[in-house]
Design a protein around this motif. Structure first.
Motif, short mmCIF file in Angstrom:
data_model
loop_
_atom_site.label_atom_id
_atom_site.label_comp_id
_atom_site.label_asym_id
_atom_site.label_seq_id
_atom_site.Cartn_x
_atom_site.Cartn_y
_atom_site.Cartn_z
N PHE A 20 -22.38 47.31 -83.44
CA PHE A 20 -21.56 46.47 -84.31
C PHE A 20 -22.42 45.79 -85.37
O PHE A 20 -22.08 45.80 -86.56
CB PHE A 20 -20.78 45.43 -83.51
CG PHE A 20 -19.88 44.61 -84.38
CD1 PHE A 20 -18.58 45.01 -84.62
CD2 PHE A 20 -20.34 43.45 -85.00
CE1 PHE A 20 -17.75 44.26 -85.46
CE2 PHE A 20 -19.53 42.70 -85.83
CZ PHE A 20 -18.23 43.12 -86.06
N ILE A 21 -23.52 45.15 -84.95
CA ILE A 21 -24.37 44.43 -85.89
C ILE A 21 -24.93 45.38 -86.95
O ILE A 21 -24.96 45.06 -88.14
CB ILE A 21 -25.50 43.68 -85.16
CG1 ILE A 21 -24.93 42.60 -84.22
CG2 ILE A 21 -26.49 43.07 -86.15
CD1 ILE A 21 -24.06 41.56 -84.89
N GLU A 22 -25.36 46.55 -86.53
CA GLU A 22 -25.89 47.52 -87.49
C GLU A 22 -24.80 47.94 -88.49
O GLU A 22 -25.05 48.04 -89.69
CB GLU A 22 -26.47 48.73 -86.76
CG GLU A 22 -27.29 49.60 -87.66
CD GLU A 22 -28.08 50.64 -86.89
OE1 GLU A 22 -29.21 50.90 -87.29
OE2 GLU A 22 -27.55 51.20 -85.90
N ARG A 23 -23.60 48.15 -88.00
CA ARG A 23 -22.49 48.49 -88.90
C ARG A 23 -22.17 47.33 -89.84
O ARG A 23 -21.83 47.53 -91.00
CB ARG A 23 -21.24 48.88 -88.10
CG ARG A 23 -21.36 50.21 -87.43
CD ARG A 23 -20.19 50.43 -86.47
NE ARG A 23 -20.36 51.63 -85.73
CZ ARG A 23 -19.70 52.77 -85.97
NH1 ARG A 23 -18.84 52.83 -86.96
NH2 ARG A 23 -19.92 53.83 -85.22
N TYR A 24 -22.32 46.11 -89.33
CA TYR A 24 -22.13 44.91 -90.14
C TYR A 24 -23.08 44.93 -91.34
O TYR A 24 -22.69 44.65 -92.47
CB TYR A 24 -22.37 43.67 -89.28
CG TYR A 24 -22.34 42.37 -90.03
CD1 TYR A 24 -21.15 41.67 -90.20
CD2 TYR A 24 -23.50 41.82 -90.57
CE1 TYR A 24 -21.11 40.46 -90.89
CE2 TYR A 24 -23.48 40.63 -91.26
CZ TYR A 24 -22.28 39.96 -91.41
OH TYR A 24 -22.26 38.77 -92.11
N HIS A 30 -15.50 44.37 -90.37
CA HIS A 30 -15.03 43.10 -90.93
C HIS A 30 -15.11 42.02 -89.86
O HIS A 30 -14.75 42.27 -88.71
CB HIS A 30 -13.59 43.26 -91.42
CG HIS A 30 -13.04 42.05 -92.06
ND1 HIS A 30 -13.39 41.67 -93.34
CD2 HIS A 30 -12.17 41.12 -91.62
CE1 HIS A 30 -12.75 40.56 -93.66
NE2 HIS A 30 -12.01 40.20 -92.62
N VAL A 31 -15.59 40.84 -90.23
CA VAL A 31 -15.77 39.77 -89.25
C VAL A 31 -14.95 38.53 -89.60
O VAL A 31 -14.08 38.12 -88.85
CB VAL A 31 -17.26 39.38 -89.10
CG1 VAL A 31 -17.42 38.20 -88.17
CG2 VAL A 31 -18.07 40.55 -88.60
N CYS A 32 -15.24 37.91 -90.71
CA CYS A 32 -14.75 36.57 -91.01
C CYS A 32 -13.37 36.53 -91.65
O CYS A 32 -13.10 37.28 -92.58
CB CYS A 32 -15.72 35.85 -91.94
SG CYS A 32 -17.20 35.33 -91.13
N SER A 33 -12.54 35.61 -91.18
CA SER A 33 -11.22 35.42 -91.77
C SER A 33 -11.32 34.82 -93.17
O SER A 33 -10.39 34.94 -93.95
CB SER A 33 -10.37 34.53 -90.86
OG SER A 33 -10.99 33.27 -90.69
#
Length: 139
Positions: A20-24, A30-33
């Motif tokens: 996940f972090i690498e894809r981030y 997508h993370v933050c609202s």
């Protein structure tokens, strides 16, 4: 330099969390609202906020061996220095743990922004944990 330090145990494996972090870092998740969209421009992860402003996060290091990613946001709201690190570790119980550290200069910026990082980190942890669900659905 002052730092904002957040850490949490995860419900997924260290490998899933790192995926996940690498894809981030590549603007693939997508993370933050507070964010409307992400895209990649070379070594920058460009985040479009809900109000249309863009934040250019420059990837400094993406290290899969140590499961560590660092980035900086040059000129973020006029601060002198900003650098952040996300890392995934395995604790003594063999559980995955996510740590996010953000450094600021001047020092008082970290103190002023620390509370807002609670919600951001909660969203990050939830996204990482649900990534395990997504990975299971794909297998």
């Amino acid at each position: 330099m002052s730092s904002i330090y957040r850490t949490a145990d995860l419900d997924v494996s260290a490998d899933t969390a790192w995926d996940f972090i690498e894809r981030y870092t590549r603007s693939e998740v997508h993370v933050c609202s507070l964010c409307r969209a992400e895209r990649q421009e070379g070594e920058y992860r460009v985040v479009t906020l809900a109000d249309g402003r863009e934040i250019w996060e420059r990837n400094v290091s993406v290290d899969p061996v140590h499961r560590r990613a660092t980035y900086t946001v040059p000129g973020l709201n006029g601060v002198e220095h900003h650098q952040a690190e996300m890392r995934v570790e395995v604790d003594h119980r063999e559980r995955a743990r996510l740590t996010w550290v953000t450094d600021y200069l001047p020092h008082e910026i970290a103190e002023q922004r620390a509370a807002s990082y609670d919600a951001l980190f909660a969203e990050l942890v939830a996204a990482v944990n649900s990534h395990g669900d997504d990975a299971m659905a794909l297998s």
